[in-house]
Design a protein around this motif. Sequence first.
Motif, short mmCIF file in Angstrom:
data_model
loop_
_atom_site.label_atom_id
_atom_site.label_comp_id
_atom_site.label_asym_id
_atom_site.label_seq_id
_atom_site.Cartn_x
_atom_site.Cartn_y
_atom_site.Cartn_z
N PRO A 50 0.82 -1.22 0.00
CA PRO A 50 0.00 0.00 0.00
C PRO A 50 0.85 1.27 0.00
O PRO A 50 1.99 1.27 0.47
CB PRO A 50 -0.80 -0.12 1.31
CG PRO A 50 0.07 -0.94 2.19
CD PRO A 50 0.81 -1.89 1.29
N ILE A 51 0.28 2.35 -0.54
CA ILE A 51 0.94 3.65 -0.52
C ILE A 51 -0.15 4.73 -0.41
O ILE A 51 -1.18 4.65 -1.07
CB ILE A 51 1.83 3.87 -1.77
CG1 ILE A 51 2.59 5.19 -1.68
CG2 ILE A 51 1.02 3.77 -3.06
CD1 ILE A 51 3.73 5.34 -2.67
N TRP A 52 0.09 5.71 0.48
CA TRP A 52 -0.82 6.85 0.61
C TRP A 52 -0.49 7.85 -0.49
O TRP A 52 0.68 8.17 -0.70
CB TRP A 52 -0.66 7.53 1.96
CG TRP A 52 -1.28 6.79 3.10
CD1 TRP A 52 -0.63 6.10 4.07
CD2 TRP A 52 -2.67 6.69 3.40
NE1 TRP A 52 -1.54 5.56 4.94
CE2 TRP A 52 -2.80 5.91 4.56
CE3 TRP A 52 -3.83 7.17 2.78
CZ2 TRP A 52 -4.03 5.61 5.13
CZ3 TRP A 52 -5.06 6.87 3.36
CH2 TRP A 52 -5.15 6.10 4.51
N VAL A 53 -1.51 8.35 -1.18
CA VAL A 53 -1.31 9.30 -2.27
C VAL A 53 -2.19 10.52 -2.06
O VAL A 53 -3.39 10.40 -1.83
CB VAL A 53 -1.64 8.66 -3.65
CG1 VAL A 53 -1.47 9.66 -4.76
CG2 VAL A 53 -0.78 7.42 -3.89
N SER A 54 -1.59 11.70 -2.12
CA SER A 54 -2.34 12.95 -2.12
C SER A 54 -2.04 13.65 -3.44
O SER A 54 -1.13 13.26 -4.17
CB SER A 54 -1.96 13.82 -0.93
OG SER A 54 -0.58 14.08 -0.92
N LEU A 55 -2.80 14.67 -3.75
CA LEU A 55 -2.59 15.41 -5.00
C LEU A 55 -1.65 16.58 -4.76
O LEU A 55 -1.80 17.31 -3.79
CB LEU A 55 -3.92 15.94 -5.54
CG LEU A 55 -4.95 14.88 -5.93
CD1 LEU A 55 -6.26 15.56 -6.33
CD2 LEU A 55 -4.44 14.02 -7.06
N SER A 56 -0.69 16.76 -5.67
CA SER A 56 0.16 17.94 -5.59
C SER A 56 -0.68 19.16 -5.99
O SER A 56 -1.79 19.03 -6.52
CB SER A 56 1.38 17.80 -6.50
OG SER A 56 0.99 17.73 -7.85
N ALA A 84 0.77 12.95 -6.05
CA ALA A 84 0.51 12.65 -7.47
C ALA A 84 0.54 13.95 -8.27
O ALA A 84 0.01 14.97 -7.84
CB ALA A 84 -0.85 12.00 -7.62
N VAL A 85 1.17 13.88 -9.45
CA VAL A 85 1.08 14.99 -10.39
C VAL A 85 -0.04 14.72 -11.40
O VAL A 85 -0.56 15.63 -12.02
CB VAL A 85 2.42 15.24 -11.12
CG1 VAL A 85 3.47 15.72 -10.15
CG2 VAL A 85 2.90 14.02 -11.87
N LYS A 86 -0.43 13.44 -11.49
CA LYS A 86 -1.56 13.05 -12.33
C LYS A 86 -2.15 11.78 -11.75
O LYS A 86 -1.43 10.87 -11.34
CB LYS A 86 -1.08 12.78 -13.77
CG LYS A 86 -2.21 12.37 -14.71
CD LYS A 86 -1.68 12.15 -16.12
CE LYS A 86 -2.77 11.73 -17.07
NZ LYS A 86 -2.22 11.50 -18.43
#
Length: 84
Positions: free
Chosen positions: A29-35, A78-80
């Motif tokens: 797992p990995i936590w991802v937020s938006l840049s 994330a950049v996209k």
Amino acid sequence: MRGIITDFEEERGQVLIENKEDHGVDSGPIWVSLSKDAELIIEEEIVTVSLDETLVGRSAEVWSNGVIAQSYPPQTKAVKMVIH
């Protein structure tokens, strides 16, 4: 990164993705937020909404800025992001 969104953390605006690499290798797992200037695409439409709990259970593809925090689970921006 690509995989299924399994959780949402409202306070940080992050989704947890059960990351599957090429050939189905599970990298965890990995936590991802938006840049700040990230492009979010849901069902082939560019949207301006933020991440939320309605995305849990959906499949996602993520392109990151290359920086991954060494926490557990790791975190990135994330950049996209493309949600299917």
